[in-house]
Design a protein around this motif. Structure first.
Motif, PDB file in Angstrom:
ATOM      1  N   ALA A  10      34.182  22.951  55.300  1.00 31.55           N
ATOM      2  CA  ALA A  10      34.442  23.442  53.948  1.00 31.55           C
ATOM      3  C   ALA A  10      33.382  24.461  53.544  1.00 31.55           C
ATOM      4  O   ALA A  10      33.689  25.473  52.913  1.00 31.55           O
ATOM      5  CB  ALA A  10      34.459  22.276  52.958  1.00 31.55           C
ATOM      6  N   ASP A  11      32.119  24.205  53.940  1.00 33.80           N
ATOM      7  CA  ASP A  11      31.056  25.145  53.597  1.00 33.80           C
ATOM      8  C   ASP A  11      31.313  26.518  54.190  1.00 33.80           C
ATOM      9  O   ASP A  11      31.050  27.549  53.562  1.00 33.80           O
ATOM     10  CB  ASP A  11      29.702  24.619  54.093  1.00 33.80           C
ATOM     11  CG  ASP A  11      29.176  23.478  53.233  1.00 33.80           C
ATOM     12  OD1 ASP A  11      29.680  23.321  52.101  1.00 33.80           O
ATOM     13  OD2 ASP A  11      28.273  22.754  53.688  1.00 33.80           O
ATOM     14  N   THR A  29      32.439  36.058  38.978  1.00 30.13           N
ATOM     15  CA  THR A  29      33.656  35.696  39.701  1.00 30.13           C
ATOM     16  C   THR A  29      33.215  34.983  40.963  1.00 30.13           C
ATOM     17  O   THR A  29      32.595  35.582  41.845  1.00 30.13           O
ATOM     18  CB  THR A  29      34.495  36.943  40.028  1.00 30.13           C
ATOM     19  OG1 THR A  29      35.014  37.486  38.811  1.00 30.13           O
ATOM     20  CG2 THR A  29      35.657  36.597  40.940  1.00 30.13           C
ATOM     21  N   ARG A  30      33.513  33.694  41.059  1.00 31.14           N
ATOM     22  CA  ARG A  30      32.895  32.878  42.104  1.00 31.14           C
ATOM     23  C   ARG A  30      33.734  31.645  42.400  1.00 31.14           C
ATOM     24  O   ARG A  30      34.627  31.283  41.625  1.00 31.14           O
ATOM     25  CB  ARG A  30      31.498  32.446  41.661  1.00 31.14           C
ATOM     26  CG  ARG A  30      31.500  31.493  40.464  1.00 31.14           C
ATOM     27  CD  ARG A  30      30.144  31.448  39.774  1.00 31.14           C
ATOM     28  NE  ARG A  30      30.032  30.387  38.788  1.00 31.14           N
ATOM     29  CZ  ARG A  30      30.514  30.473  37.547  1.00 31.14           C
ATOM     30  NH1 ARG A  30      31.173  31.551  37.154  1.00 31.14           N
ATOM     31  NH2 ARG A  30      30.358  29.465  36.701  1.00 31.14           N
ATOM     32  N   ILE A  31      33.450  30.998  43.518  1.00 30.35           N
ATOM     33  CA  ILE A  31      34.027  29.700  43.835  1.00 30.35           C
ATOM     34  C   ILE A  31      32.906  28.671  43.786  1.00 30.35           C
ATOM     35  O   ILE A  31      31.766  28.960  44.182  1.00 30.35           O
ATOM     36  CB  ILE A  31      34.723  29.697  45.213  1.00 30.35           C
ATOM     37  CG1 ILE A  31      35.493  28.372  45.413  1.00 30.35           C
ATOM     38  CG2 ILE A  31      33.742  29.970  46.346  1.00 30.35           C
ATOM     39  CD1 ILE A  31      36.394  28.375  46.615  1.00 30.35           C
ATOM     40  N   TYR A  37      32.034  21.652  40.292  1.00 32.67           N
ATOM     41  CA  TYR A  37      33.092  21.743  39.280  1.00 32.67           C
ATOM     42  C   TYR A  37      33.115  20.484  38.424  1.00 32.67           C
ATOM     43  O   TYR A  37      33.325  20.551  37.211  1.00 32.67           O
ATOM     44  CB  TYR A  37      34.440  21.965  39.944  1.00 32.67           C
ATOM     45  CG  TYR A  37      35.577  22.182  38.964  1.00 32.67           C
ATOM     46  CD1 TYR A  37      35.465  23.120  37.945  1.00 32.67           C
ATOM     47  CD2 TYR A  37      36.755  21.450  39.054  1.00 32.67           C
ATOM     48  CE1 TYR A  37      36.489  23.324  37.044  1.00 32.67           C
ATOM     49  CE2 TYR A  37      37.792  21.654  38.158  1.00 32.67           C
ATOM     50  CZ  TYR A  37      37.658  22.589  37.158  1.00 32.67           C
ATOM     51  OH  TYR A  37      38.673  22.792  36.268  1.00 32.67           O
ATOM     52  N   GLN A  38      32.873  19.343  39.042  1.00 35.96           N
ATOM     53  CA  GLN A  38      32.802  18.099  38.275  1.00 35.96           C
ATOM     54  C   GLN A  38      31.670  18.165  37.260  1.00 35.96           C
ATOM     55  O   GLN A  38      31.822  17.753  36.105  1.00 35.96           O
ATOM     56  CB  GLN A  38      32.608  16.920  39.218  1.00 35.96           C
ATOM     57  CG  GLN A  38      32.618  15.561  38.513  1.00 35.96           C
ATOM     58  CD  GLN A  38      32.409  14.419  39.484  1.00 35.96           C
ATOM     59  OE1 GLN A  38      31.776  14.580  40.530  1.00 35.96           O
ATOM     60  NE2 GLN A  38      32.933  13.259  39.161  1.00 35.96           N
ATOM     61  N   GLU A 289      41.688  25.297  39.571  1.00 35.46           N
ATOM     62  CA  GLU A 289      41.219  24.189  40.404  1.00 35.46           C
ATOM     63  C   GLU A 289      42.012  24.184  41.700  1.00 35.46           C
ATOM     64  O   GLU A 289      43.248  24.203  41.687  1.00 35.46           O
ATOM     65  CB  GLU A 289      41.370  22.860  39.670  1.00 35.46           C
ATOM     66  CG  GLU A 289      40.808  21.685  40.466  1.00 35.46           C
ATOM     67  CD  GLU A 289      40.801  20.386  39.681  1.00 35.46           C
ATOM     68  OE1 GLU A 289      40.517  19.332  40.296  1.00 35.46           O
ATOM     69  OE2 GLU A 289      41.078  20.410  38.463  1.00 35.46           O
ATOM     70  N   LEU A 290      41.316  24.153  42.825  1.00 35.73           N
ATOM     71  CA  LEU A 290      41.956  24.171  44.129  1.00 35.73           C
ATOM     72  C   LEU A 290      42.204  22.747  44.623  1.00 35.73           C
ATOM     73  O   LEU A 290      41.694  21.779  44.060  1.00 35.73           O
ATOM     74  CB  LEU A 290      41.096  24.963  45.116  1.00 35.73           C
ATOM     75  CG  LEU A 290      40.739  26.392  44.654  1.00 35.73           C
ATOM     76  CD1 LEU A 290      39.894  27.106  45.703  1.00 35.73           C
ATOM     77  CD2 LEU A 290      41.992  27.194  44.352  1.00 35.73           C
ATOM     78  N   HIS A 291      42.987  22.635  45.708  1.00 38.16           N
ATOM     79  CA  HIS A 291      43.474  21.312  46.108  1.00 38.16           C
ATOM     80  C   HIS A 291      42.361  20.357  46.519  1.00 38.16           C
ATOM     81  O   HIS A 291      42.518  19.134  46.442  1.00 38.16           O
ATOM     82  CB  HIS A 291      44.483  21.459  47.254  1.00 38.16           C
ATOM     83  CG  HIS A 291      43.853  21.775  48.576  1.00 38.16           C
ATOM     84  ND1 HIS A 291      43.474  23.055  48.931  1.00 38.16           N
ATOM     85  CD2 HIS A 291      43.496  20.970  49.626  1.00 38.16           C
ATOM     86  CE1 HIS A 291      42.937  23.033  50.139  1.00 38.16           C
ATOM     87  NE2 HIS A 291      42.940  21.799  50.574  1.00 38.16           N
ATOM     88  N   ASP A 292      41.210  20.868  46.951  1.00 32.66           N
ATOM     89  CA  ASP A 292      40.117  19.997  47.381  1.00 32.66           C
ATOM     90  C   ASP A 292      39.165  19.642  46.244  1.00 32.66           C
ATOM     91  O   ASP A 292      38.138  18.999  46.464  1.00 32.66           O
ATOM     92  CB  ASP A 292      39.341  20.651  48.526  1.00 32.66           C
ATOM     93  CG  ASP A 292      38.559  21.889  48.087  1.00 32.66           C
ATOM     94  OD1 ASP A 292      38.940  22.488  47.052  1.00 32.66           O
ATOM     95  OD2 ASP A 292      37.574  22.241  48.767  1.00 32.66           O
ATOM     96  N   GLY A 293      39.489  20.094  44.998  1.00 35.52           N
ATOM     97  CA  GLY A 293      38.639  19.804  43.853  1.00 35.52           C
ATOM     98  C   GLY A 293      37.636  20.897  43.544  1.00 35.52           C
ATOM     99  O   GLY A 293      36.916  20.806  42.549  1.00 35.52           O
TER     100      GLY A 293
END
Length: 320
Positions: A10-11, A29-31, A37-38, A289-293
């Protein structure tokens, strides 16, 4: 054409996406990862487990922005302006505020050890302080308030209502309404609204708070997209809870929704601003929000005050 990348973790995926986003030239603009995110979402419901210590990066240093009164960091004597040096023995060189915050948070009944350099010239002898802080379940009440009795120049006794808004969480507007109703019932005749070191939160809540102070169909803020199209956000038949004189306090820690609220109240002639120039965070972002959180933050527009002052990277200059 779709290009496929064989990635082993994932990283690695986040790194590849960050590389693509960096070509846009917008650092906001970032991920962010699921854990980040939590943490981002904690402020919206007003509850977290930690030590109630809020930090910000200033000229490469992690500096204490504020401590919630009565909670672990405040009880240990940590003050605004102290510099955070270590968390559990790990140096914080190069850390951002979110990474530091993640290390401070944790399950209630656990503890965390922090080392600080005393700021603002405080302390005597050694300026380094190390403390062990218990983590607790903390409800972040967004409002604190008090009455300030004083005499007018003609000798009359009067009351000023002081209201400090710490963050724009989900309950902030409701809590402020209740506070103003109570103060009106106690004979308050003027108000101080303190937005110093309020980093923002839910913009809609900021607009709801503006309704407490303004009447009519006033413009609260304008949005402008990358093509230059501007749209005002107006009140609809607003009714202020009070028309008593109002002063709003701001400083370099007042950001985002704080700046929107200050601009709305000021530009509509409701209050004067006192303090220091605000932070300058006026971007509007789409959050997916993407599928992996994890979550993708994309800047889509920015805010202008009712008088069309650009807040982003500029801030709001107070009257006094």
């Amino acid at each position: 054409m779709v290009e496929m990348f064989p990635l082993k973790s994932a990283d690695a995926a986040y790194g590849k996406i960050r590389g693509m986003l960096s070509t846009l030239g917008d650092p906001f603009t970032r991920i962010i990862s699921p854990k980040e995110y939590q943490s981002f979402r904690i402020g919206s419901d007003g509850n977290l487990q930690g030590v109630s210590l809020f930090v910000s990066v200033e000229t490469g240093h992690l500096v204490v922005l504020s401590c919630v009164e009565g909670n672990p960091a405040a009880r240990a004597g940590i003050h605004d302006g102290d510099e955070l040096i270590e968390i559990n023995g790990q140096r914080l060189d190069g850390f951002d505020s979110e990474s530091a915050a993640q290390r401070l948070r944790g399950q209630a009944v656990t503890s965390v050890r922090v080392k600080l350099h005393r700021g603002n010239g405080s302390g005597s002898g050694s300026d380094i302080k190390e403390v062990k802080l218990p983590r607790e379940l903390i409800r972040l009440s967004p409002i604190s308030s008090t009455f300030i009795p004083h005499r007018t120049p003609d000798g009359r006794l009067t009351k000023t209502g002081y209201v400090k808004l710490l963050t724009f969480s989900q309950t902030a507007a409701t809590d402020m309404k209740n506070t103003i109703h109570e103060m009106e019932s106690k004979g308050v005749q003027s108000y101080i609204l303190d937005l110093r070191n309020n980093p923002g939160g839910l913009v809609k809540v900021g607009l709801d708070v503006a309704h407490i102070w303004l009447d009519g169909n006033e413009t609260l803020v304008n949005t402008i997209d990358r093509d230059g199209h501007m749209s005002p956000i107006n009140m609809a038949n607003g009714h202020a809870l009070t028309h008593d004189p109002l002063v709003v306090l701001v400083n370099e820690g007042s950001a985002s929704a704080s700046e929107i609220l200050a601009g709305a109240i000021h530009d509509n002639g409701r209050a004067i601003l006192v303090g220091h120039k605000t932070f300058g965070e006026g971007k509007i972002q789409s959050i997916t929000e993407l599928h992996d959180g994890s979550a993708l933050f994309v800047t889509v527009a920015k805010y202008l005050s009712p008088a069309l002052h650009d807040m982003d990277q500029v801030g709001i200059i107070p009257d006094v």
